[in-house]
Scaffold this active site. Sequence first.
Site, mmCIF file in Angstrom:
data_model
loop_
_atom_site.group_PDB
_atom_site.id
_atom_site.type_symbol
_atom_site.label_atom_id
_atom_site.label_comp_id
_atom_site.label_asym_id
_atom_site.label_seq_id
_atom_site.Cartn_x
_atom_site.Cartn_y
_atom_site.Cartn_z
ATOM 1 N N ASN A 6 0.969 -1.242 0.107
ATOM 2 C CA ASN A 6 -0.041 0.072 0.006
ATOM 3 C C ASN A 6 0.959 1.113 0.149
ATOM 4 O O ASN A 6 1.722 1.255 0.828
ATOM 5 C CB ASN A 6 -0.856 0.003 1.238
ATOM 6 C CG ASN A 6 -1.642 1.328 1.288
ATOM 7 O OD1 ASN A 6 -1.619 2.281 0.746
ATOM 8 N ND2 ASN A 6 -2.806 1.287 2.306
ATOM 9 N N ALA A 8 0.859 4.198 0.799
ATOM 10 C CA ALA A 8 0.458 5.015 1.854
ATOM 11 C C ALA A 8 1.148 4.527 3.161
ATOM 12 O O ALA A 8 1.133 5.243 4.119
ATOM 13 C CB ALA A 8 -0.947 5.453 1.928
ATOM 14 N N CYS A 9 1.455 3.418 2.997
ATOM 15 C CA CYS A 9 2.300 2.614 4.258
ATOM 16 C C CYS A 9 3.535 2.831 4.516
ATOM 17 O O CYS A 9 4.543 2.612 3.538
ATOM 18 C CB CYS A 9 1.984 1.318 3.971
ATOM 19 S SG CYS A 9 2.802 0.128 5.314
ATOM 20 N N SER A 10 4.082 3.420 5.454
ATOM 21 C CA SER A 10 5.480 3.813 5.778
ATOM 22 C C SER A 10 6.198 2.436 5.872
ATOM 23 O O SER A 10 7.468 2.418 5.439
ATOM 24 C CB SER A 10 5.727 4.458 7.014
ATOM 25 O OG SER A 10 5.288 3.920 8.071
#
Length: 119
Positions: A6, A8-10
Amino acid sequence: MEIWINPACSKCRSALTLLDAEGADYTVRRYLEDVPSPDEIRRVLDRLGLEPWDITRTQEAVAKDLGLKDWPRDAENRDRWIEALAGHPKLIQRPIITAEDGTAVVARSEEAVRDALSR
């Protein structure tokens, strides 16, 4: 190797940075857009050696809406969990790296990414 991410996932971004730094050859799968089928999830679970509830993000709003915390975690309900993951891919823990040797890891740490690289 393939990595399910994803963007958006760090943790996903960190895994990609490490793979790039190591010069790894990999394919990115944005699993929220290219949703894995129930059969693909089963294959990844086999490679991970885990059950669907082991890779489910139970704190997500949809998990709470579905009442996942109360679902039985047993063989009889395994397909129900897999269908939930396929129907709501946001529930899938990330990133997941499928390694060249046929195994896979949930690559939430640098150690796990390096483990996948070594396979």
